[in-house]
Design an enzyme around this catalytic site. Structure first.
Site, PDB file in Angstrom:
ATOM      1  N   GLY A  32      -2.986  -9.528  12.585  1.00 42.88           N
ATOM      2  CA  GLY A  32      -3.392  -9.840  11.220  1.00 42.88           C
ATOM      3  C   GLY A  32      -2.220  -9.770  10.269  1.00 42.88           C
ATOM      4  N   GLY A  62      -1.173  -8.103   6.274  1.00 46.34           N
ATOM      5  CA  GLY A  62      -1.504  -7.290   5.124  1.00 46.34           C
ATOM      6  C   GLY A  62      -0.511  -7.518   4.009  1.00 46.34           C
ATOM      7  N   GLY A  63      -0.610  -6.705   2.958  1.00 45.26           N
ATOM      8  CA  GLY A  63       0.270  -6.858   1.825  1.00 45.26           C
ATOM      9  C   GLY A  63       1.708  -6.504   2.136  1.00 45.26           C
ATOM     10  CE  LYS A 110       2.235  -2.670   8.367  1.00 46.05           C
ATOM     11  NZ  LYS A 110       1.760  -1.802   7.267  1.00 46.05           N
ATOM     12  CB  VAL A 170      -0.141  -6.064  11.984  1.00 44.80           C
ATOM     13  CG1 VAL A 170      -0.260  -4.919  12.975  1.00 44.80           C
ATOM     14  CG2 VAL A 170       0.066  -5.538  10.581  1.00 44.80           C
ATOM     15  N   GLY A 205       3.186  -6.887   5.395  1.00 46.42           N
ATOM     16  CA  GLY A 205       3.798  -7.678   6.445  1.00 46.42           C
ATOM     17  C   GLY A 205       2.804  -8.133   7.489  1.00 46.42           C
ATOM     18  CG  ASP A 242      -3.443   0.741   0.566  1.00 45.61           C
ATOM     19  OD1 ASP A 242      -4.413   0.617  -0.198  1.00 45.61           O
ATOM     20  OD2 ASP A 242      -3.013  -0.180   1.276  1.00 45.61           O
TER      21      ASP A 242
END
Length: 496
Positions: free
Chosen positions: A19, A21-22, A40, A26, A24, A134
């Site tokens: 997937g 994310g904000g 990542k 993965v 980078g 987070d």
């Protein structure tokens, strides 16, 4: 794989994308020994300047001090090249967000266990001098050994609250504490607030302040009481206190753990409201930030409830800075473990991360060799028996068909399900291994492929399963430096 994705990063082969994310991309990767890892690949912009790299190295050095029983340990980091990446243990399993969306909210004892395990992980993170920044359902992975908190230290390392600029990552708005919208400074109390919202989501299927437009969510966080929905019982009162508007009124993560496990209780009396004038200033400032985020395109803040894929935690370098000792708080509402300010030199990267953190230097000189044993400055805790069971790992309907022992330290089990003809192999250590030990499980069905799990584990390797009705099997495993596998056995009806 998506076109343009790397096929290898350093010594790690890239298997597939998990997937984005904000921070980078993965990937699921494979190490030199065939072990699965989470890789990542960080956005280059996040480590593009020397100050950002120094901040990142400082934070990941602290992250190495975090106890690993509820977190995914980092195995390797390379931030020197133009493709900076970090590698952590791969945790198979869905995120809490995915699990709730697919199976529904958690209830009863399952919710209590989730609250205790995630609060324990948060307390360990704070004890190491780190704020998560987070904490949310997407960063809680429901692994086979229990919930695992990921990405601690990464958000703060790549986006220090003292650093501003276009593209600043502030976290997911539905889980932001009120003070982050005015001052932008994250503390342990901010993480406790996010933990409370996460528990509400786990219990009800929605965040406590909604997940619609950013201004509306922020306005509710600053001015409205949380919507706790169907959440009931003692946990409801605890979470209500954790969602207090004033950070000083929230308990510490350590106090939450003590409260949930029968220790000193937290004062759950009604929280005093904020002064109207002070709140008005905070609301105005926060809504101005929200408007700026919408118009300027600020990263992450303009995604009310983003859905990042499974991501590993921040990577600790080989060397570590010293962390100021933390005072252990009492279990009261005002008690809180705050990350202590630290100073650190920039440590080298692009090197394997040691499996165990180096011991902290002792203020006293090492004792001279003596024929009599020297007293140890600390007492080793008694070994904890492994709570995992082979049937619980392989599933209902499986029974033990054969075993192979590892000198009392572990046992490899061959499990058979007579109703569907499936075979399962799992290796269980006798005790929980805090430092993790390399364990393995292997299964091959005649005419089929080989499935295996070889990694460093705390409690078990596997389970690995295959359909095996009417076929012969090769099964085995490993513990430490030892390995073993059977000849073809359990053929046909044997063992079924």
């Amino acid at each position: 794989m998506v076109e343009g994705d790397p096929t290898r990063l350093g010594p790690f082969a890239i298997v597939r994308r998990l997937g984005e994310g904000g921070q980078g991309l993965v990937f699921l990767g494979e190490g030199p020994s065939g072990e699965q890892v989470a890789v990542k690949l960080l956005h280059t912009r996040l480590t593009a300047d020397a100050e950002a790299r120094a901040r990142f190295l400082h934070e990941v050095a602290l992250a190495q001090r975090v106890a690993r029983f509820c977190t995914a340990p980092v195995l390797y980091a390379d931030l020197a090249g133009n493709q900076p990446y970090i590698v952590s243990e791969y945790v198979p399993g869905k995120s809490l967000r995915e699990l709730v969306e697919e199976e529904g909210p958690r209830r009863g004892a399952a919710l209590d266990r989730l609250a205790i395990s995630t609060a324990t992980a948060l307390a360990a993170i704070h004890r190491a001098g780190i704020t998560h920044r987070d904490f949310k359902p997407a960063n809680v992975l429901m692994g086979p050994e229990g919930p695992v908190v990921i990405d601690f230290g990464v958000a703060k390392a790549l986006d220090s609250p003292q650093t501003t600029g276009t593209g600043t990552t502030m976290g997911t708005p539905s889980f932001l504490a009120p003070e982050l919208m005015s001052t932008g400074v994250a503390t342990g109390a901010s993480d406790v607030f996010a933990w409370g919202v996460t528990m509400v989501f786990a219990a009800t299927g929605r965040p406590a302040f909604g997940a619609d437009s950013i201004p509306q969510v922020m306005h509710r966080i600053l001015t409205s009481p949380p919507d706790l929905g169907e959440l009931s019982g003692p946990l409801r009162d605890l979470i209500k206190v954790c969602l207090a508007k004033e950070p000083a009124l929230r308990p510490s993560a350590e106090a939450i753990v003590a409260h949930l496990t029968g220790g000193p209780p937290i004062d759950l009396s009604p929280v005093e409201p904020e002064k109207p004038r002070a709140r008005g200033r905070v609301v105005a400032a926060a809504l101005a930030v929200a408007a700026l985020a919408v118009t300027a395109g600020t990263v992450a803040v303009i995604r009310p409830f983003d859905r990042p894929a499974q991501t590993p935690v921040a990577a600790p370098p080989a060397a570590q800075p010293q962390v100021s000792p933390q005072r252990r708080p009492s279990a009261t509402r005002s008690a809180r473990v705050e990350p202590a300010p630290t100073r650190s030199t920039v440590v080298p990267v692009k090197q394997p991360i040691p499996s165990e953190p180096p011991a902290s230097p002792s203020p006293s000189p090492s004792p001279s060799p003596s024929p009599s044993p020297s007293p140890s400055p600390t007492l080793k805790p008694d070994p904890v028996p492994n709570p995992r069971k082979p049937r619980g790992l392989c599933g209902a309907g499986f029974t033990i068909a054969d075993t192979h022992g590892w000198n009392g330290k572990a046992t490899t089990y061959l499990m058979i399900n007579a109703s569907n003809g499936r075979a399962c192999v799992v290796t269980l250590s006798t005790y929980v291994m805090p430092g993790k030990v390399r364990m393995g499980a292997i299964l091959q069905v005649q005419g089929g492929a080989i499935t295996r799990d070889w990694r460093r584990h705390m409690t078990h390797a596997g389970p690995v399963k295959q359909p095996a009705s009417g076929a012969c099997l090769i099964w085995g495993g490993g513990y430490g430096q030892q390995t073993w596998k059977s000849a073809w056995s359990h053929c046909g009806a044997e063992g079924y």
